[in-house]
Write a protein that holds these residues in place. Structure first.
Motif, PDB file in Angstrom:
ATOM      1  N   ILE A  28       0.825  -1.206   0.000  1.00  0.00           N
ATOM      2  CA  ILE A  28       0.000   0.000   0.000  1.00  0.00           C
ATOM      3  C   ILE A  28       0.861   1.258   0.000  1.00  0.00           C
ATOM      4  O   ILE A  28       1.751   1.417   0.834  1.00  0.00           O
ATOM      5  N   ILE A  29       0.576   2.137  -0.945  1.00  0.00           N
ATOM      6  CA  ILE A  29       1.261   3.430  -1.011  1.00  0.00           C
ATOM      7  C   ILE A  29       0.246   4.524  -0.695  1.00  0.00           C
ATOM      8  O   ILE A  29      -0.761   4.663  -1.389  1.00  0.00           O
ATOM      9  N   GLY A  30       0.515   5.266   0.340  1.00  0.00           N
ATOM     10  CA  GLY A  30      -0.403   6.334   0.741  1.00  0.00           C
ATOM     11  C   GLY A  30      -0.067   7.650   0.062  1.00  0.00           C
ATOM     12  O   GLY A  30       1.071   7.884  -0.335  1.00  0.00           O
ATOM     13  N   TYR A  31      -1.078   8.503  -0.071  1.00  0.00           N
ATOM     14  CA  TYR A  31      -0.846   9.837  -0.633  1.00  0.00           C
ATOM     15  C   TYR A  31      -1.846  10.822  -0.036  1.00  0.00           C
ATOM     16  O   TYR A  31      -2.858  10.426   0.527  1.00  0.00           O
ATOM     17  N   LEU A  32      -1.534  12.127  -0.188  1.00  0.00           N
ATOM     18  CA  LEU A  32      -2.365  13.128   0.475  1.00  0.00           C
ATOM     19  C   LEU A  32      -2.974  14.147  -0.467  1.00  0.00           C
ATOM     20  O   LEU A  32      -3.490  15.154  -0.003  1.00  0.00           O
ATOM     21  N   CYS A  33      -2.842  13.951  -1.737  1.00  0.00           N
ATOM     22  CA  CYS A  33      -3.248  15.049  -2.597  1.00  0.00           C
ATOM     23  C   CYS A  33      -3.752  14.475  -3.910  1.00  0.00           C
ATOM     24  O   CYS A  33      -3.275  13.454  -4.384  1.00  0.00           O
ATOM     25  N   SER A  34      -4.709  15.155  -4.508  1.00  0.00           N
ATOM     26  CA  SER A  34      -5.337  14.622  -5.708  1.00  0.00           C
ATOM     27  C   SER A  34      -4.414  14.670  -6.924  1.00  0.00           C
ATOM     28  O   SER A  34      -4.777  14.200  -7.987  1.00  0.00           O
ATOM     29  N   TYR A  35      -3.233  15.246  -6.774  1.00  0.00           N
ATOM     30  CA  TYR A  35      -2.283  15.230  -7.887  1.00  0.00           C
ATOM     31  C   TYR A  35      -1.317  14.039  -7.787  1.00  0.00           C
ATOM     32  O   TYR A  35      -0.316  13.990  -8.480  1.00  0.00           O
ATOM     33  N   ALA A  36      -1.611  13.102  -6.902  1.00  0.00           N
ATOM     34  CA  ALA A  36      -0.752  11.912  -6.824  1.00  0.00           C
ATOM     35  C   ALA A  36      -1.057  11.015  -8.027  1.00  0.00           C
ATOM     36  O   ALA A  36      -2.209  10.677  -8.245  1.00  0.00           O
ATOM     37  N   PRO A  37      -0.041  10.677  -8.794  1.00  0.00           N
ATOM     38  CA  PRO A  37      -0.301   9.883 -10.010  1.00  0.00           C
ATOM     39  C   PRO A  37      -0.662   8.435  -9.662  1.00  0.00           C
ATOM     40  O   PRO A  37       0.164   7.534  -9.714  1.00  0.00           O
ATOM     41  N   ILE A 120       7.489  16.226  -7.497  1.00  0.00           N
ATOM     42  CA  ILE A 120       7.429  17.685  -7.409  1.00  0.00           C
ATOM     43  C   ILE A 120       6.893  18.258  -8.717  1.00  0.00           C
ATOM     44  O   ILE A 120       7.634  18.755  -9.558  1.00  0.00           O
ATOM     45  N   LEU A 121       5.592  18.184  -8.844  1.00  0.00           N
ATOM     46  CA  LEU A 121       4.924  18.662 -10.052  1.00  0.00           C
ATOM     47  C   LEU A 121       5.056  20.173 -10.166  1.00  0.00           C
ATOM     48  O   LEU A 121       5.282  20.859  -9.166  1.00  0.00           O
ATOM     49  N   MET A 134       6.342  18.359 -16.346  1.00  0.00           N
ATOM     50  CA  MET A 134       5.393  17.415 -15.735  1.00  0.00           C
ATOM     51  C   MET A 134       5.671  15.990 -16.228  1.00  0.00           C
ATOM     52  O   MET A 134       5.729  15.050 -15.432  1.00  0.00           O
ATOM     53  N   VAL A 135       5.880  15.859 -17.526  1.00  0.00           N
ATOM     54  CA  VAL A 135       6.172  14.525 -18.075  1.00  0.00           C
ATOM     55  C   VAL A 135       7.518  14.027 -17.533  1.00  0.00           C
ATOM     56  O   VAL A 135       7.653  12.863 -17.150  1.00  0.00           O
ATOM     57  N   ASP A 136       8.499  14.926 -17.452  1.00  0.00           N
ATOM     58  CA  ASP A 136       9.809  14.541 -16.902  1.00  0.00           C
ATOM     59  C   ASP A 136       9.684  14.028 -15.470  1.00  0.00           C
ATOM     60  O   ASP A 136      10.325  13.053 -15.083  1.00  0.00           O
ATOM     61  N   VAL A 137       8.870  14.730 -14.685  1.00  0.00           N
ATOM     62  CA  VAL A 137       8.722  14.340 -13.281  1.00  0.00           C
ATOM     63  C   VAL A 137       8.016  12.986 -13.168  1.00  0.00           C
ATOM     64  O   VAL A 137       8.399  12.135 -12.367  1.00  0.00           O
ATOM     65  N   LEU A 138       7.021  12.788 -14.018  1.00  0.00           N
ATOM     66  CA  LEU A 138       6.316  11.504 -13.994  1.00  0.00           C
ATOM     67  C   LEU A 138       7.263  10.377 -14.425  1.00  0.00           C
ATOM     68  O   LEU A 138       7.229   9.273 -13.887  1.00  0.00           O
ATOM     69  N   THR A 139       8.125  10.685 -15.388  1.00  0.00           N
ATOM     70  CA  THR A 139       9.100   9.694 -15.840  1.00  0.00           C
ATOM     71  C   THR A 139      10.049   9.323 -14.705  1.00  0.00           C
ATOM     72  O   THR A 139      10.356   8.156 -14.481  1.00  0.00           O
TER      73      THR A 139
ATOM     74  N   PRO B 139      10.614  24.568  -8.503  1.00  0.00           N
ATOM     75  CA  PRO B 139      10.199  23.432  -7.676  1.00  0.00           C
ATOM     76  C   PRO B 139      11.103  23.252  -6.447  1.00  0.00           C
ATOM     77  O   PRO B 139      12.320  23.443  -6.554  1.00  0.00           O
ATOM     78  N   ILE B 140      10.490  22.905  -5.348  1.00  0.00           N
ATOM     79  CA  ILE B 140      11.262  22.753  -4.109  1.00  0.00           C
ATOM     80  C   ILE B 140      12.257  21.604  -4.235  1.00  0.00           C
ATOM     81  O   ILE B 140      11.954  20.571  -4.820  1.00  0.00           O
ATOM     82  N   CYS B 141      13.457  21.824  -3.709  1.00  0.00           N
ATOM     83  CA  CYS B 141      14.505  20.799  -3.791  1.00  0.00           C
ATOM     84  C   CYS B 141      14.584  20.085  -2.447  1.00  0.00           C
ATOM     85  O   CYS B 141      15.491  20.353  -1.655  1.00  0.00           O
ATOM     86  N   HIS B 142      13.630  19.211  -2.185  1.00  0.00           N
ATOM     87  CA  HIS B 142      13.607  18.524  -0.885  1.00  0.00           C
ATOM     88  C   HIS B 142      14.943  17.871  -0.574  1.00  0.00           C
ATOM     89  O   HIS B 142      15.474  17.993   0.517  1.00  0.00           O
ATOM     90  N   THR B 143      15.468  17.152  -1.567  1.00  0.00           N
ATOM     91  CA  THR B 143      16.736  16.468  -1.315  1.00  0.00           C
ATOM     92  C   THR B 143      17.800  16.804  -2.352  1.00  0.00           C
ATOM     93  O   THR B 143      18.977  16.615  -2.112  1.00  0.00           O
ATOM     94  N   ARG B 144      17.365  17.257  -3.521  1.00  0.00           N
ATOM     95  CA  ARG B 144      18.366  17.485  -4.568  1.00  0.00           C
ATOM     96  C   ARG B 144      17.828  18.432  -5.643  1.00  0.00           C
ATOM     97  O   ARG B 144      16.637  18.684  -5.724  1.00  0.00           O
ATOM     98  N   TYR B 145      18.769  18.910  -6.431  1.00  0.00           N
ATOM     99  CA  TYR B 145      18.427  19.745  -7.581  1.00  0.00           C
ATOM    100  C   TYR B 145      18.510  18.819  -8.788  1.00  0.00           C
ATOM    101  O   TYR B 145      19.600  18.496  -9.257  1.00  0.00           O
TER     102      TYR B 145
END
Ligand code: SF4
Ligand code: SF4
Lengths: 370, 401
Positions: A28-37, A120-121, A134-139, B139-145
């Motif tokens: 189980i992976i928990g999340y707190l926000c509706s932007y969690a993929p 970090i969207l 956004m795509v980079d972060v999802l990747t 974007p915030i850098c919680h642990t890294r850039y």
């Protein structure tokens, strides 16, 4: 309806629900926000579960977060520190408000669960570079998940997952549309249970139950109620009592702009696009959360159109105390609505405690007046 | 503060700075008559491209600080509350939204490296003034850039320039930008050096002075004026060290301050600590404007500011903030740590309790946390804070015996 009952039962004991999920070898992976993929989490074989505060007394979280932090953030931290979330195998923090960002740090430093990721969207959702990012972060998140499960997440996995979530989301949309068309066919507390249940219960089970509920509601005639049509707006509403209080006071909830409501499930992910691009597109186009930016007036226009579409007589703001993003938007949203002749009521809620008696008087007065 | 005319400890540069600030505000007030455009910008935002384009930057946060210091905060906060803004919102934002009073902006530049509040606040102003808003999303850098953040922010620097070109209808002057970048870099280095002088025992100035002298690095970064001023200030500090002049006459205890100042109580706090022979020699706040110089390449300014502006103090993880605090404790050799738990500023204040725990684990200095707000005095309990400071100072005195 017995299907709705299942949702109600599931909410009664989240740990019991979690153990049941774990019996099927799911982590189980928990999340707190509706932007969690969620689609990604699910495609990795995990069960994505939205976390809500159990509303227990704040004792351990007092050592980490001051009293002027919202009760949702403090409450969930309390649950974690006191071991009530020990069923979690990990958590995901998408970029949201300042409070959640700091919660992410505190949480990470506690290191209680095996898996941890910040997703970090972008905060702005209206530019090409934000879309690419956004795509980079999802990747990157996909890679993090792959490292955790030691196997690749294929496009086929993702597409299957996207289909599942689309099924869940489209059925939730149908239920809301039916309620708006035939107000009163479903009780507010049931609506609440269905949406919240969909966020925490086993996804396959949810995907099986929702179409049955839709089917039944389609066959149900509109009840003879003369309630006033109400739209809710705010961050989360984690209190079924608020729904019943509104109904007792003579209102019917016909739509919402809540993070635990339509804002979470509206909008489908395109099924034949490249999956990560499609997920990103949905976030870019979705009803916006106040912690994100698309234009200075995006939320105002949205709430007006939502209220109009649902022929709302009034809009109730349910704002969590100490929630900055929503508090900043309140004055202008109210102004936008009132310009359209739509009355508003502001209720400041504390996730931790609720004075229902006082609430019901305020709702009665409001509903009488609109 | 330290500028009573009869006071031998008085810092001469204070008057110079007031004059510079007055000129700056006069320029801003008359910008329109002089055909100059005005941009409102967040305190942590990249001002250098504005300076290069000859656009006058205005800092509502600096204005908020002035309002706080002149004790107008309460009335203006109440006014904002009457407009529907919750009393739990940042008091800089509340005062700014309610007062107006600054030269009308032609554009708004919002960089969210300090908080999510500014995003909402600038949206309010974008609706009110109906002017274009540019958001630099860091974007915030919680642990890294991460490389993806680097790419995203760098792309936005170009978007920022295109935005400015569009609004001014002028081409961006990259040569001038290079000069401005060098000046900005130089002034930041100088500011860091000024702050470093307080490592000397006794300290030639205190954090209360730093709060005051900060205004230029915020507002006039990238200009020759700022460079010249900080050169003078640095020279004065060095002279004071030579002459043995200290800000607190009998400096026995050295303290580190965390979070924004409590603007409406500066003088009282300064005297309070001074009465205990304690000097607040450094703080985490004023150093935020030079903390990221290590990422700045003065010869390749535009490319490097993406990183420098993203990795500032408030935009990193709490554990990294704690590390910086530990470094400061060592560098300034302080024997106490005072944390202002500031209701207004959530990104600065949440996580403070973990920093406190880390400091307690890794050092043996006492830590005090006081509850207040930087501008809104309604959240300040004078007697309670006084009692707590006195008790805290007792502990420090006992330990130094
Ligand atoms: S309710 Fe508001 S402050 Fe709390 S977590 Fe949600 S967005 Fe953040
Ligand atoms: S005081 Fe804090 S919340 Fe307010 S503008 Fe500054 S960084 Fe943001």
């Amino acid at each position: 309806m017995k299907e709705i009952k299942i949702f109600h039962n599931a909410l009664k004991d989240v740990s019991a629900l979690a153990s049941k999920i774990k019996e099927n070898q799911k982590k189980i992976i928990g999340y707190l926000c509706s932007y969690a993929p969620e689609e990604l989490i699910y495609a990795a074989g995990f069960h994505p579960m939205r976390l809500f505060s159990s509303k227990s007394d704040i004792i351990l979280a007092e050592n980490h977060l001051q009293t002027y932090c919202c009760s949702l953030v403090r409450g969930i931290l309390e649950d974690s520190l006191s071991g009530r979330l020990d069923f979690l195998d990990g958590t995901v923090f998408p970029h949201t408000c300042d409070s959640i960002q700091r919660l992410s740090d505190i949480w990470r430093m506690q290191g209680r669960y095996e898996f941890f990721a910040d997703v970090i969207l972008p905060a702005k959702l209206n530019t090409q570079s934000a879309r690419t990012y956004m795509v980079d972060v999802l990747t990157r998140f996909k890679k993090d998940l792959e490292a955790a499960i030691n196997r690749e997440i294929t496009d086929a996995d993702l597409q299957k997952s996207i289909k599942k979530f689309n099924l869940i989301r489209s059925n939730l949309s149908k239920i809301y549309a039916l309620q708006s068309k035939k107000p009163g066919i479903i009780k507010g507390a049931d609506l609440y249970a269905i949406v919240k249940g969909s966020m925490i219960m086993d996804k396959d089970e949810v995907a099986n139950l929702l179409p049955v509920i839709v089917n039944n509601l389609e066959k149900t005639d509109a009840p003879e109620t003369k309630g006033k049509r109400i739209v809710l707006t705010g961050s989360i509403c984690d209190s079924p009592d608020i729904y019943s209080v509104i109904e007792t006071a003579g209102g019917i909830i016909v739509g919402d702009d809540l993070c635990t409501g339509q804002r979470w499930f509206e909008g489908l992910t395109l099924e034949d696009d490249a999956p990560l691009v499609a997920i990103a597109e949905r976030y870019m186009g979705r009803m916006i959360c106040p912690a994100k930016h698309s234009s200075p007036t995006a939320r105002g226009e949205n709430i007006v159109s939502l209220a109009r579409k649902n022929k709302a007589a009034g809009v109730v703001f349910l704002l969590l105390k100490f929630c900055d993003p929503h508090a900043f938007d309140y004055p202008y949203l109210k102004e936008f609505l009132e310009k359209e002749g739509i009355k508003t009521l502001l209720i400041e809620i504390d996730d931790q405690q609720q004075n229902l008696g006082q609430l019901s008087t305020r709702f009665e007065t409001f509903i009488h007046y609109i | 503060m330290s500028d009573k005319s009869s006071d031998p400890k008085k810092i001469n540069c204070a008057k110079k700075m007031r004059d510079i600030m007055t000129t700056y505000y006069l320029d801003a007030m008359t910008a329109e008559q002089n055909n100059k455009q005005v941009a409102w910008i967040t305190s942590g935002g990249p001002v250098e491209p504005l300076v290069a384009m000859d656009i006058i930057p205005i800092y509502p946060e600096n204005h908020g600080a002035m309002i706080g210091a002149s004790k107008m905060g309460e009335d203006l906060c109440i006014k904002a509350e009457n407009m529907g803004y919750s009393s739990d919102l940042c008091s800089y934002a509340r005062t700014d939204i309610s007062i107006g009073g600054l030269p009308k902006p032609d554009m708004l530049i919002c960089c969210n490296n300090i908080c999510g509040t500014v995003l909402k606040w600038y949206e309010v102003q974008a609706r009110y003034y109906n002017v274009p808003l540019f958001i630099l999303d860091t974007p915030i850098c919680h642990t890294r850039y991460s490389p993806e953040v680097a790419k995203y922010v760098r792309a936005q620097i170009d978007e920022y320039i295109i935005f400015l070109e569009k609004i001014t209808k002028r081409k961006f002057d990259y040569d001038k930008m290079a000069q401005v970048g060098k000046l900005a870099y130089e002034s930041q280095v100088l500011w860091q050096k000024v702050l470093n002088t307080t490592a000397h025992k006794p300290s030639p100035m205190s954090a209360f002075d730093a709060f005051f002298f900060l205004a230029l690095i915020v507002t006039l970064r990238g200009t020759q004026i700022a460079v010249g001023f900080y050169k003078d200030l640095l020279a004065e500090m060095r002279q004071r060290i030579k002459d043995g002049i200290s800000m607190v006459p009998n400096e026995k205890h050295r303290l580190l301050w965390d979070n924004l100042p409590i603007w409406y109580r500066l003088k009282w706090l300064s005297n309070k600590f001074s009465d205990h022979n304690a000097c607040l020699v450094a703080d985490t706040y004023t150093s935020a404007w030079c903390g990221a110089i290590k990422y700045t390449d003065k010869n390749n300014f535009l490319d490097s500011i993406a990183e420098a502006y993203t990795r500032i103090y408030l935009n990193i993880g709490v554990d990294q903030m704690a590390n910086q605090v530990l470094d400061m404790i060592k560098f300034y050799d302080v024997n106490g740590f005072v944390m202002h738990s500031n209701r207004s500023c959530k990104p600065y204040s949440f996580g403070q309790m973990d920093i406190m725990r880390i400091v307690r684990e890794k050092t043996d200095i006492p830590v005090l946390m006081i509850e207040a707000d930087m501008v809104d005095p309604r959240n300040f309990s004078h007697s309670q804070v006084e009692t707590r400071i006195d008790a805290f100072m007792e502990i420090i005195k006992q330990r130094s015996r």
